[in-house]
Design a protein around this motif. Structure first.
Motif, PDB file in Angstrom:
ATOM      1  N   ILE A 233       0.839  -1.199   0.000  1.00  0.00           N
ATOM      2  CA  ILE A 233       0.000   0.000   0.000  1.00  0.00           C
ATOM      3  C   ILE A 233       0.878   1.254   0.000  1.00  0.00           C
ATOM      4  O   ILE A 233       0.645   2.199  -0.756  1.00  0.00           O
ATOM      5  CB  ILE A 233      -0.941   0.019   1.216  1.00  0.00           C
ATOM      6  CG1 ILE A 233      -1.891  -1.176   1.189  1.00  0.00           C
ATOM      7  CG2 ILE A 233      -1.720   1.321   1.265  1.00  0.00           C
ATOM      8  CD1 ILE A 233      -2.959  -1.107   0.146  1.00  0.00           C
ATOM      9  N   ALA A 234       1.894   1.270   0.854  1.00  0.00           N
ATOM     10  CA  ALA A 234       2.759   2.447   0.956  1.00  0.00           C
ATOM     11  C   ALA A 234       3.426   2.756  -0.373  1.00  0.00           C
ATOM     12  O   ALA A 234       3.489   3.911  -0.803  1.00  0.00           O
ATOM     13  CB  ALA A 234       3.812   2.224   2.040  1.00  0.00           C
ATOM     14  N   ARG A 235       3.914   1.725  -1.062  1.00  0.00           N
ATOM     15  CA  ARG A 235       4.575   1.950  -2.344  1.00  0.00           C
ATOM     16  C   ARG A 235       3.572   2.324  -3.435  1.00  0.00           C
ATOM     17  O   ARG A 235       3.836   3.194  -4.265  1.00  0.00           O
ATOM     18  CB  ARG A 235       5.340   0.692  -2.765  1.00  0.00           C
ATOM     19  CG  ARG A 235       6.553   0.380  -1.905  1.00  0.00           C
ATOM     20  CD  ARG A 235       7.404  -0.691  -2.564  1.00  0.00           C
ATOM     21  NE  ARG A 235       8.555  -1.040  -1.737  1.00  0.00           N
ATOM     22  CZ  ARG A 235       8.630  -2.118  -0.982  1.00  0.00           C
ATOM     23  NH1 ARG A 235       7.624  -2.968  -0.944  1.00  0.00           N
ATOM     24  NH2 ARG A 235       9.706  -2.364  -0.267  1.00  0.00           N
ATOM     25  N   PHE A 236       2.416   1.639  -3.445  1.00  0.00           N
ATOM     26  CA  PHE A 236       1.464   1.883  -4.523  1.00  0.00           C
ATOM     27  C   PHE A 236       0.839   3.266  -4.418  1.00  0.00           C
ATOM     28  O   PHE A 236       0.645   3.941  -5.431  1.00  0.00           O
ATOM     29  CB  PHE A 236       0.363   0.811  -4.524  1.00  0.00           C
ATOM     30  CG  PHE A 236      -0.595   0.981  -5.668  1.00  0.00           C
ATOM     31  CD1 PHE A 236      -0.224   0.594  -6.950  1.00  0.00           C
ATOM     32  CD2 PHE A 236      -1.834   1.558  -5.487  1.00  0.00           C
ATOM     33  CE1 PHE A 236      -1.085   0.789  -8.022  1.00  0.00           C
ATOM     34  CE2 PHE A 236      -2.702   1.748  -6.543  1.00  0.00           C
ATOM     35  CZ  PHE A 236      -2.327   1.350  -7.818  1.00  0.00           C
ATOM     36  N   ILE A 237       0.507   3.700  -3.213  1.00  0.00           N
ATOM     37  CA  ILE A 237      -0.075   5.024  -3.048  1.00  0.00           C
ATOM     38  C   ILE A 237       0.927   6.092  -3.451  1.00  0.00           C
ATOM     39  O   ILE A 237       0.580   7.160  -3.936  1.00  0.00           O
ATOM     40  CB  ILE A 237      -0.537   5.225  -1.580  1.00  0.00           C
ATOM     41  CG1 ILE A 237      -1.723   4.314  -1.295  1.00  0.00           C
ATOM     42  CG2 ILE A 237      -0.915   6.665  -1.310  1.00  0.00           C
ATOM     43  CD1 ILE A 237      -2.911   4.524  -2.206  1.00  0.00           C
ATOM     44  N   GLY A 238       2.210   5.792  -3.316  1.00  0.00           N
ATOM     45  CA  GLY A 238       3.256   6.708  -3.762  1.00  0.00           C
ATOM     46  C   GLY A 238       3.662   7.687  -2.676  1.00  0.00           C
ATOM     47  O   GLY A 238       3.004   7.846  -1.646  1.00  0.00           O
ATOM     48  N   SER A 239       4.786   8.348  -2.932  1.00  0.00           N
ATOM     49  CA  SER A 239       5.321   9.369  -2.018  1.00  0.00           C
ATOM     50  C   SER A 239       5.659   8.822  -0.640  1.00  0.00           C
ATOM     51  O   SER A 239       5.669   9.563   0.340  1.00  0.00           O
ATOM     52  CB  SER A 239       4.340  10.550  -1.883  1.00  0.00           C
ATOM     53  OG  SER A 239       4.111  11.143  -3.141  1.00  0.00           O
ATOM     54  N   HIS A 240       5.902   7.510  -0.548  1.00  0.00           N
ATOM     55  CA  HIS A 240       6.351   6.899   0.696  1.00  0.00           C
ATOM     56  C   HIS A 240       7.654   6.145   0.453  1.00  0.00           C
ATOM     57  O   HIS A 240       7.824   5.515  -0.588  1.00  0.00           O
ATOM     58  CB  HIS A 240       5.317   5.893   1.226  1.00  0.00           C
ATOM     59  CG  HIS A 240       4.100   6.527   1.825  1.00  0.00           C
ATOM     60  ND1 HIS A 240       3.097   7.070   1.064  1.00  0.00           N
ATOM     61  CD2 HIS A 240       3.730   6.693   3.115  1.00  0.00           C
ATOM     62  CE1 HIS A 240       2.148   7.535   1.858  1.00  0.00           C
ATOM     63  NE2 HIS A 240       2.509   7.328   3.099  1.00  0.00           N
ATOM     64  N   ASN A 241       8.516   6.202   1.424  1.00  0.00           N
ATOM     65  CA  ASN A 241       9.694   5.348   1.442  1.00  0.00           C
ATOM     66  C   ASN A 241       9.428   4.188   2.382  1.00  0.00           C
ATOM     67  O   ASN A 241       8.901   4.381   3.478  1.00  0.00           O
ATOM     68  CB  ASN A 241      10.922   6.132   1.939  1.00  0.00           C
ATOM     69  CG  ASN A 241      11.255   7.296   1.031  1.00  0.00           C
ATOM     70  OD1 ASN A 241      11.319   7.144  -0.182  1.00  0.00           O
ATOM     71  ND2 ASN A 241      11.467   8.474   1.612  1.00  0.00           N
ATOM     72  N   VAL A 242       9.768   2.981   1.947  1.00  0.00           N
ATOM     73  CA  VAL A 242       9.581   1.788   2.771  1.00  0.00           C
ATOM     74  C   VAL A 242      10.955   1.272   3.180  1.00  0.00           C
ATOM     75  O   VAL A 242      11.786   0.940   2.340  1.00  0.00           O
ATOM     76  CB  VAL A 242       8.806   0.694   2.016  1.00  0.00           C
ATOM     77  CG1 VAL A 242       8.667  -0.564   2.880  1.00  0.00           C
ATOM     78  CG2 VAL A 242       7.417   1.208   1.620  1.00  0.00           C
ATOM     79  N   LEU A 243      11.170   1.204   4.483  1.00  0.00           N
ATOM     80  CA  LEU A 243      12.442   0.767   5.034  1.00  0.00           C
ATOM     81  C   LEU A 243      12.168  -0.238   6.155  1.00  0.00           C
ATOM     82  O   LEU A 243      11.030  -0.420   6.569  1.00  0.00           O
ATOM     83  CB  LEU A 243      13.228   1.962   5.587  1.00  0.00           C
ATOM     84  CG  LEU A 243      13.574   3.063   4.559  1.00  0.00           C
ATOM     85  CD1 LEU A 243      14.028   4.320   5.289  1.00  0.00           C
ATOM     86  CD2 LEU A 243      14.637   2.586   3.599  1.00  0.00           C
ATOM     87  N   ARG A 244      13.207  -0.863   6.667  1.00  0.00           N
ATOM     88  CA  ARG A 244      13.033  -1.857   7.721  1.00  0.00           C
ATOM     89  C   ARG A 244      13.763  -1.426   8.994  1.00  0.00           C
ATOM     90  O   ARG A 244      14.934  -1.065   8.965  1.00  0.00           O
ATOM     91  CB  ARG A 244      13.562  -3.216   7.262  1.00  0.00           C
ATOM     92  CG  ARG A 244      13.349  -4.327   8.292  1.00  0.00           C
ATOM     93  CD  ARG A 244      13.776  -5.667   7.771  1.00  0.00           C
ATOM     94  NE  ARG A 244      12.898  -6.128   6.724  1.00  0.00           N
ATOM     95  CZ  ARG A 244      11.735  -6.743   6.954  1.00  0.00           C
ATOM     96  NH1 ARG A 244      11.323  -6.935   8.189  1.00  0.00           N
ATOM     97  NH2 ARG A 244      10.983  -7.128   5.959  1.00  0.00           N
ATOM     98  N   SER A 245      13.001  -1.482  10.075  1.00  0.00           N
ATOM     99  CA  SER A 245      13.600  -1.271  11.389  1.00  0.00           C
ATOM    100  C   SER A 245      13.870  -2.629  12.026  1.00  0.00           C
ATOM    101  O   SER A 245      13.592  -3.670  11.437  1.00  0.00           O
ATOM    102  CB  SER A 245      12.639  -0.458  12.276  1.00  0.00           C
ATOM    103  OG  SER A 245      11.561  -1.285  12.679  1.00  0.00           O
ATOM    104  N   ASN A 246      14.361  -2.614  13.252  1.00  0.00           N
ATOM    105  CA  ASN A 246      14.601  -3.878  13.943  1.00  0.00           C
ATOM    106  C   ASN A 246      13.319  -4.669  14.161  1.00  0.00           C
ATOM    107  O   ASN A 246      13.346  -5.886  14.318  1.00  0.00           O
ATOM    108  CB  ASN A 246      15.270  -3.616  15.300  1.00  0.00           C
ATOM    109  CG  ASN A 246      16.699  -3.135  15.127  1.00  0.00           C
ATOM    110  OD1 ASN A 246      17.320  -3.374  14.097  1.00  0.00           O
ATOM    111  ND2 ASN A 246      17.207  -2.443  16.135  1.00  0.00           N
ATOM    112  N   GLN A 247      12.172  -3.963  14.181  1.00  0.00           N
ATOM    113  CA  GLN A 247      10.897  -4.611  14.449  1.00  0.00           C
ATOM    114  C   GLN A 247      10.076  -4.878  13.192  1.00  0.00           C
ATOM    115  O   GLN A 247       8.956  -5.356  13.294  1.00  0.00           O
ATOM    116  CB  GLN A 247      10.079  -3.731  15.423  1.00  0.00           C
ATOM    117  CG  GLN A 247      10.769  -3.481  16.752  1.00  0.00           C
ATOM    118  CD  GLN A 247      11.089  -4.775  17.470  1.00  0.00           C
ATOM    119  OE1 GLN A 247      10.253  -5.666  17.555  1.00  0.00           O
ATOM    120  NE2 GLN A 247      12.312  -4.882  17.976  1.00  0.00           N
TER     121      GLN A 247
END
Length: 350
Positions: A233-247
């Motif tokens: 959803i975050a990528r498709f809606i756009g204007s979001h960066n998706v990253l990974r935290s420890n959780q």
């Protein structure tokens, strides 16, 4: 009978032989709602629309309109009207006769059907074009004639299959304003299929994002944009960066990010990732700066133009993406690549 909802889908499935096009989806659309079905090609949104219209049979499940189960009813008895992507106007008929055609098929007298057709031409601001043929109209004008033709039967629900896709960008904005105005004035539900995030954001009261035959998120547009539930959803809606935290995976809006350099030292005010600039796009009031992180993730920042040009950067430059912890939104689901240990230590542990 629950009349709070114009349309209800209850565990609806559609199969084409071994192919599963729509997989057990459930959805409630409240009365007089502008609902947009949004998703990439092949996600099942058009198949869902056609099942509501009755142009595709439901394999399993039920479709209710105003509380009545219409799953086995033909299109004409469902109280819906559909506006197709191609408009499908009769080229040899005037605009007036195109709009009045369905009334003619029902045996309505010529004077009465023409009077009603003129009412709906006026509703879409096309009264002065009643005698013209479709070939004498622009694309936007043809779209309005098709809309009047769909509305003249006074449907409970209007179904729209990518109605703006053939229009140029400027006209698309004008026509979507007209669609929203009409939906509010008529106080009926519109269900609008689109692959355009901007279109859905501008029009929808309820945004339904689909992927691989499933509904992944259903909520008002601001909720979807502010709180995407998954990396998809975050990528498709756009204007979001998706990253990974420890959780797990997190999202941060590109317009909430800012640029620094690796030489600036520890970014004590928030999480950050280091990378290299790959592209710079001027977008008027904003400049989009794309980066490739040290872990190989593609991220970006939307920077106000005055801020960017005070300290411009170019492809190949080292840069650091910085944001505030409060702007980081935790996601569920997978499909994102973990950051390197060097980058992960700086992310919030949400």
């Amino acid at each position: 009978m629950d009349t709070r909802f114009d349309v209800e889908l209850i565990s609806v499935t559609k199969r084409y032989g071994p192919t599963l096009a729509v997989d057990t989806i459930s959805l409630r659309i409240p009365r007089a709602t502008y609902c947009c079905l949004l998703g990439p090609s092949g996600c099942g949104k058009t198949t869902t629309l056609r099942m509501i219209a009755g142009h595709e049979a439901v394999t399993d499940g039920d479709i209710l309109i105003h509380g009545q189960n219409v799953s086995d009813l033909p299109p004409i008895k469902r109280g819906t009207a559909m506006m197709f992507q191609s408009y499908a106007l009769f080229p040899h008929m005037s605009c007036l006769d195109n709009v009045a055609f369905s009334l003619k098929m029902r045996g309505v007298a010529k004077q009465e059907r023409h009077n009603r057709a003129r009412e709906y031409l006026a509703l879409v601001h096309m009264a002065d074009f009643a005698t013209r043929l479709p070939a004498q109209l622009s694309g936007g004008q043809q779209q309005r004639i098709a809309l009047a033709r769909a509305l003249i039967n006074r449907p409970r629900v209007l179904l729209l299959d990518e109605p703006l896709s053939a229009l140029d960008p400027f006209l698309r904005v004008k026509v979507r304003e007209e669609l929203k105005r009409l939906q509010r004035e008529l106080a009926i539900t519109f269900i609008h299929v689109t692959h355009s995030q901007d279109e859905a954001m501008a029009l929808a009261d309820l945004m339904v994002v689909m992927e691989n035959g499933h509904i992944r998120q259903s909520a008002p547009p601001r909720d979807v944009f502010e709180r995407p539930v998954s990396p998809f959803i975050a990528r498709f809606i756009g204007s979001h960066n998706v990253l990974r935290s420890n959780q797990g995976p997190v999202a941060v809006r590109a317009d909430r990010c800012r640029l620094g350099t690796p030489q600036d030292g520890p970014h004590v005010n928030g999480p950050y990732v280091n990378g290299k600039v790959t592209a710079v796009e001027y977008q008027g009031s904003m400049v989009r700066v794309a980066l490739l992180t040290e872990a190989g993730d593609e991220v970006s920042a939307l920077v106000p133009d005055q801020t960017f040009y005070r300290k411009p950067t170019e492809p190949g430059d080292p840069a650091t993406l910085v944001w505030s912890e409060q702007d980081t939104h935790a996601l569920s689901g997978e499909d994102t690549h973990p950051l390197s240990e060097q980058d992960t230590h700086a992310l919030m542990e949400s």
